[in-house]
Design a protein around this motif. Structure first.
Motif, PDB file in Angstrom:
ATOM      1  N   PHE A   5       1.111  -1.146  -0.372  1.00  0.00           N
ATOM      2  CA  PHE A   5      -0.190  -0.008   0.248  1.00  0.00           C
ATOM      3  C   PHE A   5       0.721   1.552  -0.292  1.00  0.00           C
ATOM      4  N   ILE A   6       0.480   2.342  -0.382  1.00  0.00           N
ATOM      5  CA  ILE A   6       1.038   3.567  -0.624  1.00  0.00           C
ATOM      6  C   ILE A   6       1.016   4.471   0.991  1.00  0.00           C
ATOM      7  N   ALA A   7       1.152   5.198   1.232  1.00  0.00           N
ATOM      8  CA  ALA A   7       1.041   6.212   2.286  1.00  0.00           C
ATOM      9  C   ALA A   7       2.143   7.687   1.352  1.00  0.00           C
ATOM     10  N   GLU A   8       1.287   8.464   1.969  1.00  0.00           N
ATOM     11  CA  GLU A   8       1.985   9.840   1.232  1.00  0.00           C
ATOM     12  C   GLU A   8       1.842  11.079   1.788  1.00  0.00           C
ATOM     13  N   GLY A   9       3.035  11.786   1.770  1.00  0.00           N
ATOM     14  CA  GLY A   9       3.052  13.197   2.228  1.00  0.00           C
ATOM     15  C   GLY A   9       4.271  13.111   3.444  1.00  0.00           C
ATOM     16  N   SER A  10       4.597  14.745   3.441  1.00  0.00           N
ATOM     17  CA  SER A  10       5.838  14.178   4.245  1.00  0.00           C
ATOM     18  C   SER A  10       5.543  13.564   6.260  1.00  0.00           C
ATOM     19  N   LYS A  11       4.124  14.364   6.468  1.00  0.00           N
ATOM     20  CA  LYS A  11       4.308  14.214   8.179  1.00  0.00           C
ATOM     21  C   LYS A  11       4.034  12.320   8.356  1.00  0.00           C
ATOM     22  N   ASP A  95     -16.513   4.414   5.403  1.00  0.00           N
ATOM     23  CA  ASP A  95     -16.549   5.414   4.799  1.00  0.00           C
ATOM     24  C   ASP A  95     -14.610   6.127   5.199  1.00  0.00           C
ATOM     25  N   PRO A  96     -14.052   5.843   4.140  1.00  0.00           N
ATOM     26  CA  PRO A  96     -12.421   5.840   4.754  1.00  0.00           C
ATOM     27  C   PRO A  96     -11.969   7.117   5.756  1.00  0.00           C
ATOM     28  N   GLY A  97     -12.634   8.025   5.169  1.00  0.00           N
ATOM     29  CA  GLY A  97     -12.606   8.651   7.156  1.00  0.00           C
ATOM     30  C   GLY A  97     -12.151   8.926   8.114  1.00  0.00           C
ATOM     31  N   ASN A  98     -14.173   8.321   7.822  1.00  0.00           N
ATOM     32  CA  ASN A  98     -13.555   7.303   9.624  1.00  0.00           C
ATOM     33  C   ASN A  98     -13.287   6.579   9.787  1.00  0.00           C
ATOM     34  N   MET A  99     -12.840   5.311   9.207  1.00  0.00           N
ATOM     35  CA  MET A  99     -11.813   4.409   9.693  1.00  0.00           C
ATOM     36  C   MET A  99     -10.255   4.983  10.230  1.00  0.00           C
ATOM     37  N   GLY A 100     -10.249   5.711   8.934  1.00  0.00           N
ATOM     38  CA  GLY A 100      -8.564   6.183   9.696  1.00  0.00           C
ATOM     39  C   GLY A 100      -8.696   6.905  10.643  1.00  0.00           C
ATOM     40  N   THR A 101      -9.873   7.571  11.420  1.00  0.00           N
ATOM     41  CA  THR A 101      -9.865   8.298  12.320  1.00  0.00           C
ATOM     42  C   THR A 101      -9.653   7.680  13.093  1.00  0.00           C
ATOM     43  N   LEU A 102     -10.903   6.476  13.562  1.00  0.00           N
ATOM     44  CA  LEU A 102     -10.749   5.407  14.056  1.00  0.00           C
ATOM     45  C   LEU A 102      -9.392   5.017  14.806  1.00  0.00           C
ATOM     46  N   ILE A 103      -8.841   4.325  13.481  1.00  0.00           N
ATOM     47  CA  ILE A 103      -7.085   4.007  14.424  1.00  0.00           C
ATOM     48  C   ILE A 103      -6.627   5.081  14.327  1.00  0.00           C
ATOM     49  N   ARG A 104      -6.903   6.337  14.280  1.00  0.00           N
ATOM     50  CA  ARG A 104      -5.909   7.145  15.357  1.00  0.00           C
ATOM     51  C   ARG A 104      -6.115   7.551  16.752  1.00  0.00           C
ATOM     52  N   ILE A 105      -8.007   7.205  16.901  1.00  0.00           N
ATOM     53  CA  ILE A 105      -8.749   7.645  18.566  1.00  0.00           C
ATOM     54  C   ILE A 105      -7.880   5.921  18.774  1.00  0.00           C
ATOM     55  N   PRO A 126      -5.818   4.019   0.755  1.00  0.00           N
ATOM     56  CA  PRO A 126      -4.726   5.486   0.797  1.00  0.00           C
ATOM     57  C   PRO A 126      -5.605   7.044   1.355  1.00  0.00           C
ATOM     58  N   LYS A 127      -7.126   6.926   1.610  1.00  0.00           N
ATOM     59  CA  LYS A 127      -7.919   7.765   2.747  1.00  0.00           C
ATOM     60  C   LYS A 127      -7.622   7.321   3.776  1.00  0.00           C
ATOM     61  N   VAL A 128      -8.209   6.147   4.596  1.00  0.00           N
ATOM     62  CA  VAL A 128      -7.483   5.392   5.525  1.00  0.00           C
ATOM     63  C   VAL A 128      -6.170   6.108   6.151  1.00  0.00           C
ATOM     64  N   VAL A 129      -5.621   5.464   5.220  1.00  0.00           N
ATOM     65  CA  VAL A 129      -3.833   5.973   6.102  1.00  0.00           C
ATOM     66  C   VAL A 129      -3.632   6.935   5.723  1.00  0.00           C
ATOM     67  N   GLN A 130      -3.888   8.107   4.695  1.00  0.00           N
ATOM     68  CA  GLN A 130      -4.207   9.295   5.208  1.00  0.00           C
ATOM     69  C   GLN A 130      -4.418   9.892   6.776  1.00  0.00           C
ATOM     70  N   SER A 131      -6.130   9.901   6.650  1.00  0.00           N
ATOM     71  CA  SER A 131      -6.427   9.799   7.652  1.00  0.00           C
ATOM     72  C   SER A 131      -5.982   9.835   8.800  1.00  0.00           C
ATOM     73  N   ALA A 132      -5.653   8.059   9.066  1.00  0.00           N
ATOM     74  CA  ALA A 132      -4.412   7.466  10.728  1.00  0.00           C
ATOM     75  C   ALA A 132      -3.778   8.208  10.680  1.00  0.00           C
TER      76      ALA A 132
END
Length: 226
Positions: A5-11, A95-105, A126-132
């Motif tokens: 899978f791909i992870a993007e962005g400096s952070k 929802d990918p945004g929800n899933m990524g946020t749930l992983i962060r939570i 990719p949207k999940v990875v970005q949100s997480a």
């Protein structure tokens, strides 16, 4: 077949680069590479490619491409362990945004185990990875039918439902499984039947419901030991 899978962005990239997690490929602009050679050197296993901004734009799944992209291997499949800890159990989150946020939570509250039903959105989308935002590194994510996985866990099981009892009266617990249901349908009847506690966040306003990830964050803050 390579499961990557791909992870993007400096952070996000720096989260992985500062960890000991394996990295297959690093694609970065010359400028970003030069500024981060010290942390890239932590991962001699990774192939490194210098790319132009146009190259990264062509490769990116984001609206605004960044200066770095990582290709990462999927985590090895694992069985859900029965431990005296907290879990998040997600029943068909779409929802990918929800899933990524749930992983962060889960990461925020120190929950190391997240169980996804097979119909959940791909946790490596990719949207999940970005949100997480890198939280995949610290949370063990399992895929399993909840009707099979939950009975094997000895921790109490808390179902988030509008018909539950007041979570403010539930107290804190050293271990448990917080079950969060589908954004529109909620928790399936088969999974709801496995819950030992039904809890709700009391409503005082007019909103029909709370976002799944928002609900999970509030419930974690109230149920987990402080």
């Amino acid at each position: 077949m390579h499961r990557q899978f791909i992870a993007e962005g400096s952070k996000v990239a720096l989260e992985w680069l500062h960890s000991d997690m394996p990295i297959d490929t690093i694609v970065a602009t010359a400028e970003w590479h030069a500024a981060n050679t010290h942390v890239i050197a932590r991962h001699p296993e990774a192939a490194v490619h210098i790319a132009s901004d146009d190259d990264l734009t062509a490769l990116s799944a984001l609206h605004t491409p960044s200066q770095v992209l990582l290709v990462l291997p999927y985590a090895a499949a694992k069985d859900v362990p029965n431990v005296n800890e907290w879990y998040l159990a997600l029943d068909d989150i779409q929802d990918p945004g929800n899933m990524g946020t749930l992983i962060r939570i889960a990461d925020w509250f120190g929950i190391r185990h997240l169980v996804c039903s097979p119909n959940c959105v791909d946790v490596y989308n990719p949207k999940v990875v970005q949100s997480a935002m890198g939280s995949h590194i610290r949370v063990n994510i399992y895929e399993a039918p909840l009707a099979d996985a939950l009975p094997a866990l000895s921790a109490p099981k808390f179902a988030a439902t509008l018909s539950g009892s007041d979570v403010y009266q539930a107290g804190t617990h050293e271990s448990g499984v917080l079950i969060i249901g589908n954004e529109s349908k909620g928790i399936s009847p088969q999974v709801m039947a496995l819950a030992t506690h039904w809890v709700t966040i009391p409503r005082t306003g007019g909103a029909e419901s709370l976002n799944a990830a928002v609900s999970a964050g509030i419930l974690c803050a109230l149920l987990l030991p402080r």
